[in-house]
Enzyme design. Structure first.
Site, mmCIF file in Angstrom:
data_model
loop_
_atom_site.group_PDB
_atom_site.id
_atom_site.type_symbol
_atom_site.label_atom_id
_atom_site.label_comp_id
_atom_site.label_asym_id
_atom_site.label_seq_id
_atom_site.Cartn_x
_atom_site.Cartn_y
_atom_site.Cartn_z
ATOM 1 N N ASP A 189 66.065 3.876 -18.389
ATOM 2 C CA ASP A 189 66.794 3.807 -19.654
ATOM 3 C C ASP A 189 67.291 2.385 -19.866
ATOM 4 O O ASP A 189 67.980 1.829 -19.002
ATOM 5 C CB ASP A 189 67.967 4.792 -19.634
ATOM 6 C CG ASP A 189 68.486 5.060 -21.035
ATOM 7 O OD1 ASP A 189 67.734 4.852 -22.008
ATOM 8 O OD2 ASP A 189 69.655 5.470 -21.155
ATOM 9 N N HIS A 227 74.817 -1.576 -30.419
ATOM 10 C CA HIS A 227 75.393 -0.632 -29.451
ATOM 11 C C HIS A 227 76.018 -1.374 -28.272
ATOM 12 O O HIS A 227 77.134 -1.064 -27.852
ATOM 13 C CB HIS A 227 74.328 0.340 -28.950
ATOM 14 C CG HIS A 227 74.805 1.184 -27.806
ATOM 15 N ND1 HIS A 227 75.762 2.153 -27.947
ATOM 16 C CD2 HIS A 227 74.475 1.178 -26.483
ATOM 17 C CE1 HIS A 227 75.998 2.725 -26.767
ATOM 18 N NE2 HIS A 227 75.230 2.143 -25.868
ATOM 19 N N GLU A 242 73.461 10.195 -26.870
ATOM 20 C CA GLU A 242 72.956 8.869 -27.207
ATOM 21 C C GLU A 242 71.607 9.072 -27.880
ATOM 22 O O GLU A 242 70.679 9.609 -27.274
ATOM 23 C CB GLU A 242 72.826 7.985 -25.961
ATOM 24 C CG GLU A 242 74.183 7.651 -25.343
ATOM 25 C CD GLU A 242 74.119 6.543 -24.300
ATOM 26 O OE1 GLU A 242 73.031 6.334 -23.719
ATOM 27 O OE2 GLU A 242 75.153 5.894 -24.073
ATOM 28 N N GLU A 302 68.205 7.950 -28.951
ATOM 29 C CA GLU A 302 67.320 6.894 -28.458
ATOM 30 C C GLU A 302 65.874 7.193 -28.832
ATOM 31 O O GLU A 302 65.503 8.333 -29.127
ATOM 32 C CB GLU A 302 67.399 6.792 -26.921
ATOM 33 C CG GLU A 302 68.816 6.567 -26.407
ATOM 34 C CD GLU A 302 68.852 6.146 -24.942
ATOM 35 O OE1 GLU A 302 67.803 5.710 -24.408
ATOM 36 O OE2 GLU A 302 69.934 6.269 -24.345
ATOM 37 N N ASP A 335 70.123 10.957 -24.587
ATOM 38 C CA ASP A 335 70.652 10.641 -23.257
ATOM 39 C C ASP A 335 72.095 11.143 -23.190
ATOM 40 O O ASP A 335 73.044 10.402 -23.426
ATOM 41 C CB ASP A 335 70.575 9.120 -23.040
ATOM 42 C CG ASP A 335 71.208 8.690 -21.738
ATOM 43 O OD1 ASP A 335 71.287 9.510 -20.807
ATOM 44 O OD2 ASP A 335 71.640 7.520 -21.656
ATOM 45 N N ARG A 340 81.254 10.344 -20.621
ATOM 46 C CA ARG A 340 81.866 9.005 -20.637
ATOM 47 C C ARG A 340 82.947 8.821 -19.583
ATOM 48 O O ARG A 340 83.108 7.718 -19.054
ATOM 49 C CB ARG A 340 82.454 8.732 -22.020
ATOM 50 C CG ARG A 340 81.461 8.754 -23.151
ATOM 51 C CD ARG A 340 80.363 7.740 -22.966
ATOM 52 N NE ARG A 340 79.453 7.724 -24.112
ATOM 53 C CZ ARG A 340 78.259 7.137 -24.076
ATOM 54 N NH1 ARG A 340 77.832 6.541 -22.978
ATOM 55 N NH2 ARG A 340 77.485 7.157 -25.141
ATOM 56 N N GLN A 367 81.157 8.512 -16.256
ATOM 57 C CA GLN A 367 80.426 7.245 -16.292
ATOM 58 C C GLN A 367 81.368 6.050 -16.097
ATOM 59 O O GLN A 367 81.078 5.125 -15.345
ATOM 60 C CB GLN A 367 79.695 7.130 -17.637
ATOM 61 C CG GLN A 367 78.885 5.860 -17.815
ATOM 62 C CD GLN A 367 78.351 5.723 -19.248
ATOM 63 O OE1 GLN A 367 78.484 6.621 -20.068
ATOM 64 N NE2 GLN A 367 77.754 4.586 -19.540
ATOM 65 N N LYS A 383 75.189 10.465 -16.220
ATOM 66 C CA LYS A 383 73.986 10.549 -17.050
ATOM 67 C C LYS A 383 72.948 11.513 -16.483
ATOM 68 O O LYS A 383 72.085 11.986 -17.228
ATOM 69 C CB LYS A 383 73.329 9.161 -17.136
ATOM 70 C CG LYS A 383 74.214 8.059 -17.693
ATOM 71 C CD LYS A 383 74.014 7.929 -19.173
ATOM 72 C CE LYS A 383 74.610 6.637 -19.691
ATOM 73 N NZ LYS A 383 74.413 6.539 -21.151
ATOM 74 N N THR A 389 68.676 14.854 -19.680
ATOM 75 C CA THR A 389 68.177 13.982 -20.744
ATOM 76 C C THR A 389 67.170 14.811 -21.525
ATOM 77 O O THR A 389 66.221 15.335 -20.942
ATOM 78 C CB THR A 389 67.470 12.739 -20.160
ATOM 79 O OG1 THR A 389 68.365 12.062 -19.278
ATOM 80 C CG2 THR A 389 67.018 11.796 -21.266
ATOM 81 N N GLU A 430 80.906 5.294 -29.931
ATOM 82 C CA GLU A 430 81.067 4.324 -31.020
ATOM 83 C C GLU A 430 81.619 4.969 -32.285
ATOM 84 O O GLU A 430 82.472 4.397 -32.964
ATOM 85 C CB GLU A 430 79.724 3.678 -31.337
ATOM 86 C CG GLU A 430 79.190 2.762 -30.269
ATOM 87 C CD GLU A 430 77.774 2.337 -30.631
ATOM 88 O OE1 GLU A 430 77.613 1.423 -31.434
ATOM 89 O OE2 GLU A 430 76.826 2.956 -30.106
HETATM 90 CA CA CA Z 1 71.253 5.590 -22.740
#
Ligand code: CA
Length: 400
Positions: free
Chosen positions: A119, A126, A187, A189, A222, A226, A229, A242, A246, A347
């Site tokens: 990843d 971002h 996330e 992606e 993903d 948080r 992480q 993570k 996924t 975000e």
């Molecule tokens: Ca990611």
């Protein structure tokens, strides 16, 4: 589970574009035996293997396999033959009735065996927003960010197909503090699905060959905890925050189907090193949409990605590490310049301080149990208009 056909995906849009020529794998359909390779066709799926075997299609021995692994290993000439033939077949639906399986009753499965999952962190907006949230008094971007495509090796074994529920992870959230994550996030992606013959150890893949190793694109979520992480990532990066899941879309859209979607990358300052430059240094103009429980919350633009797919492939092999067919590269969260283009709740809610207001009067800093997140994307079609890349969907189950 949904394959992401247009009929399932109309919330917030007037007329959903058709899913382009794409390949996936389903089980079921009331037929015994292994899973089979299919293509989307309205509210049905086309049994590609059976069609190739009986109508003289290319590479029936590969299309009759229970997943895309064989095709991924066959390389671009075979991919081009298959995609060209399949596009012709799909353009003449009247001849396909004997090969269609109703979507209801088939179950999408992971379309290929994920070899390695890497990843990246390829979106400047971002990376800068994450920097501002995590290090408010420091520089938004780390000093290496515009020189090297930053990434980490993820967990291939927990990549799941769209529709698979995601169990809220538990773990360490801080000093002496453990329990279910209170900051479960998504996330949005782009996932690049690699194929072709395995590359040789010690020999980097140059930019002009990089896209020959990219079979196609999936939409990728993903899932990220948080709090776990943030506590675990110093200094080596994400691990358990993570690795629990996924999700990828059921459909893999071949790169050959996205020929009209190439765009120039954003301006770079400083210029990347020469090994990361060349005519293949182009991005893909995908417009993504994130829906929470059916409500549109963001429209991330993948054309804004700073590092392009060819650069990711070339950089990944620049130390001599070989590729394998089935490698999956995530772009990293796609975010645009505007708030409504941010590709994750970190975000969108600015680290939880500005919860996202929803139409039902509730708000979210991060995901609640029972929430369903759907990520879709469209791209310019070769024939004009736009095509859909399907969807990647998952709902959150409580921690065990
Ligand atoms: Ca990611």
């Amino acid at each position: 589970m949904s394959l992401g056909s247009p009929v399932n995906r109309t919330v917030g849009t007037s007329a959903a574009p058709p899913v382009g020529t794409a390949l996936g794998v389903v089980a079921g359909a009331g037929r015994p035996g292994p899973s089979r390779i299919v293509a989307p066709m309205g509210d049905a799926v086309l049994d590609v293997g059976a069609l190739a075997a009986t109508r003289g299609g290319p590479h029936p021995e590969l299309l009759g396999l229970p997943n895309l692994d064989g095709l991924l290993g066959a390389g671009r000439p075979a991919w081009r033959e298959v995609v060209g033939w399949l596009s012709e077949q799909l353009a003449d639906p009247d001849r396909l009735s004997g090969y269609l399986l109703p979507t209801l009753g088939v179950v999408p499965v992971l379309p290929f065996t994920v070899a390695d999952y890497v990843d990246f962190f390829a979106c400047e907006q971002h990376a800068a927003n994450a920097g501002r949230i995590i290090r408010p008094s420091g520089e938004p971007l780390a000093p290496n960010w515009k020189h090297v495509p930053v990434g980490y090796h993820g967990r291939a074994g927990t990549v799941v197909v769209s529709g698979t529920p995601v169990i809220r992870p538990s773990g360490q959230r801080g000093p002496g503090d453990a329990g279910p994550s209170r900051a479960l996030d998504v996330e949005a992606e782009v996932g690049y699905v690699l194929g072709c013959s395995d590359t040789a150890p010690g020999r980097p893949v140059p930019m002009d060959e990089a896209l020959d190793h990219v079979f196609g694109v999936v939409l990728l979520n993903d899932w990220s905890a948080r709090d776990i992480q943030a506590w675990e990532s110093r200094p080596l990066g994400p691990l358990l925050g993570k690795s629990f899941a996924t999700s990828i879309s059921a459909w893999v859209t071949p790169l050959d189907e996205l020929a009209a979607a190439w765009v120039e990358p954003p301006p770079r300052d400083p210029q990347p090193l020469p090994y990361l430059l060349g005519p293949t240094d182009r991005g893909l103009d995908l417009t993504m949409e994130i829906r929470l429980n059916g409500e549109l919350v963001s429209t991330p633009p993948a054309a804004d990605l700073y590092w392009t797919p060819a650069q990711l492939v070339t950089h990944l092999t620049s130390n001599g590490a070989p590729l394998r067919a089935g490698d999956l590269l995530g772009s990293g969260t796609v975010s645009g310049a505007r708030r409504e283009q941010r590709g994750c709740f970190l975000e969108l809610s600015w680290g939880g301080s500005e919860p996202v207001a929803l139409a039902d009067g509730s708000s979210r800093a991060y995901l609640q149990d029972g929430d369903e997140v759907t990520i879709t994307a469209t791209a310019p079609a070769r024939s004009g208009g736009r095509l859909s890349l399907g969807e990647v969907k998952g709902n959150v189950l409580p921690a065990l």
